[in-house]
Design an enzyme around this catalytic site. Structure first.
Site, PDB file in Angstrom:
ATOM      1  N   TYR A  59       0.835  -1.194   0.000  1.00 40.43           N
ATOM      2  CA  TYR A  59       0.000   0.000   0.000  1.00 40.43           C
ATOM      3  C   TYR A  59       0.873   1.248   0.000  1.00 40.43           C
ATOM      4  O   TYR A  59       1.695   1.445   0.907  1.00 40.43           O
ATOM      5  CB  TYR A  59      -0.929   0.029   1.213  1.00 40.43           C
ATOM      6  N   SER A  60       0.694   2.074  -0.983  1.00 40.87           N
ATOM      7  CA  SER A  60       1.498   3.290  -1.149  1.00 40.87           C
ATOM      8  C   SER A  60       2.991   2.968  -1.158  1.00 40.87           C
ATOM      9  O   SER A  60       3.812   3.757  -0.694  1.00 40.87           O
ATOM     10  CB  SER A  60       1.182   4.324  -0.057  1.00 40.87           C
TER      11      SER A  60
END
Length: 328
Positions: A59-60
């Site tokens: 994530y990110s």
């Protein structure tokens, strides 16, 4: 808050898990909130009694773990929270050995996640997807090593076929290794294919089920369907919605039934969709997202709703079989 055991473990979790894919950096996805914007939602969840948080190394590109780790350190004691993260996808670098579920990558990934989180261990370490290039024996032994090294308390899996999950559990049991305590499948009113095999298997084996995308990537939280699709910002921009064929014309009758039940009760469609999932057998804690303050309020109010048999039938009757997705 009515806490419950996570599967057959002694670990107590809230009936809602805050998913943190929304927190990290908008450079990764345009709907992601940065550090400053994310912190109020994590604090709001903790203040409401939610103790269960789910993230992933991808994530990110790792920024989500950094944001979540800093916020939890600032707002709570480590033993107050249950933190879950995942391994499989590449994070930043995409070289051949910096992805997948090999022993090499698992041991590298857990150390990298702990560094980003600023923690000595995670409570739940999950495989994000099935690795067709690595023998499951290698994966399960490596995960067992992570647990025995004190870097994870429990292990879980996400989004695989039921036969794969059964094989992994058998391999672990056969060798005396740590078994998966949880399964994280996609389940919502317009995607219920996991009800056929995976969820019954989890109920039979005492595995905790923590569904992701309970609102179908925002489709079930949007306005009445226009052209077969909900109208939240994420529903309009999330490429996975199109890849998985969610919110097509075939789903319109279900979405219309959802709005009818919600309007009759005077609550939001999101609350009804969550309440439906919370009542399903075997479900431990749906993973909910929050990018606006009312998102958390609605999720919490869903805990107070008990749908009648008639309402459940009204919501479920229009459903038609879907192609199996979510495993790629």
């Amino acid at each position: 808050m009515d806490y419950r055991n996570l599967g057959r473990t002694g670990l107590k979790v809230s009936p809602l898990c805050l998913g943190t894919m929304t927190y990290g950096t908008p450079q990764w996805r345009d709907w992601v909130l940065d550090d400053r914007q994310s912190r109020p939602f994590i604090e709001q969840a903790l203040n409401a009694g939610i103790n269960f948080f789910d993230t992933a190394d991808m994530y990110s590109d790792g920024a989500s773990e950094e944001v979540v780790g800093r916020a939890l350190k600032d707002f709570a004691r480590r033993e107050e929270v249950v933190l879950a993260t995942k391994v499989y996808n590449p994070t930043g670098n995409k070289t051949p050995n910096e992805q997948g579920l090999s022993r090499k990558h698992i041991h590298h990934a857990i150390d990298a996640s702990l560094t980003r989180l600023g923690m000595e261990y995670v409570d739940l370490y999950q495989t994000h997807r099935w690795d067709y290039d690595t023998p499951i024996e290698e994966t399960m032994e490596a995960l067992h090593e992570v647990v025995k090294a004190g870097k994870a308390r429990y292990i879980g899996a996400s989004s695989m076929h039921a036969w794969q999950f059964a094989k992994a559990q058998h391999i672990a049991e056969k060798n005396g290794w740590t078994k998966f305590s949880t399964m994280q499948p996609m389940v919502n009113l317009i995607y219920r294919e996991e009800e056929r095999e995976m969820i019954p298997q989890c109920i039979d084996q005492g595995v905790g089920v923590i569904p992701w995308s309970p609102l179908a990537r925002g489709i079930l939280a949007g306005s009445k369907p226009v052209g077969g699709q909900g109208q939240t910002t994420r529903a309009k921009s999330d490429e996975q919605i199109r890849a998985w064929n969610l919110g097509l014309e075939r789903d319109t009758p279900v979405i219309e039934a959802l709005h009818e039940v919600a309007e009759a009760r005077g609550v939001s469609p999101a609350q009804v969709a969550l309440a439906w999932l919370l009542q399903k057998p075997g479900i431990t804690a749906p993973i909910v997202g929050a990018s606006k303050s009312h998102h958390m309020d609605q999720a919490l109010k869903a805990l107070e709703i008990t749908l009648s048999e008639g309402e459940v039938e009204q919501l479920e009757a229009p459903y038609v079989p879907h192609e199996v997705v979510g495993f790629m």
